[in-house]
Design an enzyme around this catalytic site. Structure first.
Site, short mmCIF file in Angstrom:
data_model
loop_
_atom_site.label_atom_id
_atom_site.label_comp_id
_atom_site.label_asym_id
_atom_site.label_seq_id
_atom_site.Cartn_x
_atom_site.Cartn_y
_atom_site.Cartn_z
N HIS A 185 -7.35 -0.08 -6.53
CA HIS A 185 -7.55 -0.48 -5.14
C HIS A 185 -7.62 -2.00 -4.96
O HIS A 185 -8.42 -2.49 -4.15
CB HIS A 185 -8.80 0.19 -4.55
CG HIS A 185 -8.54 1.58 -4.04
ND1 HIS A 185 -9.48 2.33 -3.42
CD2 HIS A 185 -7.41 2.34 -4.05
CE1 HIS A 185 -8.97 3.52 -3.07
NE2 HIS A 185 -7.73 3.54 -3.45
N HIS B 113 3.94 7.23 -2.59
CA HIS B 113 2.51 7.29 -2.24
C HIS B 113 2.37 8.33 -1.14
O HIS B 113 3.18 8.36 -0.21
CB HIS B 113 2.13 5.89 -1.72
CG HIS B 113 0.72 5.72 -1.29
ND1 HIS B 113 0.35 5.66 0.03
CD2 HIS B 113 -0.42 5.55 -2.00
CE1 HIS B 113 -0.96 5.46 0.10
NE2 HIS B 113 -1.45 5.39 -1.11
MG LIG Z 1 -3.36 3.20 -4.29
#
Ligand SMILES: [Mg+2]
Length: 377
Positions: free
Chosen positions: A201, A301
């Site tokens: 992240h 994603h």
């Molecule tokens: Mg990610």
């Protein structure tokens, strides 16, 4: 055929945010569905969708690429901080238009896109949203549950305590260690044969990222995702070249130009375009084609709802450099029922549907039962 309306359905998905499904209506009764979740600003994405919906009303929905250019070319929504919101709106409409184009032709979207290169699409279980117990044992249990459900690849996001902007304090490495303990417990629980992916992240700076990359080496990661902020191309390229880890990233980028920078600078080994933000099915395929020239693979994603996952399946099925698709594990038990036929993940794979368009209809009764403010019966 003409576009007559655009409607938005909101679904109360979890504490991490709601899902937004976009339905485009036509004058012949065919409807198309797309997903506009996780834009970063739900109010703004709905306003943006309504504005774009009015702009494309009356157009022929069976020409998604033509409408894509119209939406992107004639709009200021891609500048500044609202960029991702506009990108999410365009991406949702694009998914819905491919759904309509396929349904109008009576063909699966993948046939209009040049054909499928695989009958089923490999998925990995993203454990983050379903892991409410953030102890090492909680991480291990979530991973084992995913493996028991058939997944052969799982992704953990373990560095909860580390914040990129708060490194001026004591105890930073201890916080990193808390994340490492979760990862070690996960690896131990799933054994050596399951692929383990780690999402950082964007929480480290370059020196810390290199140190963490070294510390996770014994865990034999499948990939090491976004260790530093994704816009820091040089730092990402350094990690890719020198950490010994396989890197992946780019989940919120829009369009070929942003991914082109990543590919040509060697910022990552694996691109992660999101069919919800990168520009829909149309642009994700262009991004993949461009990456293929440089032998870069694509792992879309996809941590949101089933509509965008199934749009991602169309992308995954039709590109030659596909690697693996993300699937949000353990978020809500009624997820599969939102679609007819229901979304099925078996042995960690989703079958590429043979039905027209994206291969499903949105079950509006299930959607309505989970609208915000409704008490599901
Ligand atoms: Mg990610």
């Amino acid at each position: 055929m003409k576009i007559t309306d655009l409607r938005i359905h909101e679904v109360d998905a979890s504490h991490r945010g709601n899902w937004f499904f976009v339905v485009i209506d036509t004058d012949v009764g065919i409807q198309g569905v797309g997903e506009a979740s996780q834009s970063g600003n739900d109010e703004l994405v709905m306003a943006c969708l309504r504005q774009l919906g009015e702009r494309i009303e009356g157009n022929d929905p069976t020409q998604p690429e033509v409408i894509w250019e119209q939406m992107v070319g004639a709009s200021a929504i891609f500048s500044g901080k609202s960029g991702r919101v506009g990108a999410t709106a365009v991406s949702a409409i694009d998914q819905a238009l491919w759904d309509i184009a396929g349904k109008a032709a009576g063909l699966p979207a993948w046939r209009l896109l040049g054909g499928r290169r695989r009958d089923r699409v490999r998925c990995y279980a993203n454990l983050n949203r379903g892991t409410t117990d953030r102890s090492p044992e909680g991480f291990a249990q979530a991973a084992v549950a995913a493996v028991e459900a058939g997944f052969r690849a799982v992704k953990a996001t373990p560095f909860d305590e580390v914040r990129a902007s708060h490194q001026d304090r004591d105890g930073l490495w201890q916080d990193v260690e808390r994340g490492l303990a979760r990862l070690r417990a996960t690896r131990e629980a799933i054994g050596g044969e399951i692929d383990l992916l780690v999402d950082c992240h964007c929480r480290f700076d370059l020196p810390l990222a290199m140190r963490v990359a070294e510390a996770v080496r014994p865990l034999d990661l499948f990939w090491f995702e976004e260790a530093v902020p994704r816009d820091q191309i040089d730092a990402n390229a350094h990690i890719t070249a020198h950490s010994g880890q396989t890197t992946a990233g780019g989940e919120s980028f829009f369009g070929r130009a942003e991914f082109e920078r990543y590919v040509t600078t060697g910022a990552v080994h694996i691109l992660m375009p999101d069919v919800k933000h990168a520009g829909g099915i149309t642009e994700c395929r262009r991004i993949a084609h461009q990456a293929q020239i440089h032998q870069v693979s694509v792992a879309p994603h996809s941590p949101a709802g089933p509509v965008s996952t199934m749009a991602g399946v169309q992308v995954a099925a039709t590109i030659s450099n596909f690697l693996v698709l993300e699937w949000a594990f353990g978020e809500v038990p009624w997820r599969a029922e939102l679609l007819q036929p229901a979304e099925i993940v078996e042995d960690g794979f989703i079958e590429v549907p043979d039905g027209p368009g994206l291969g499903f209809e949105l079950d509006t009764d299930v959607v309505a039962a989970h609208a915000p403010g409704e008490t599901p019966s």
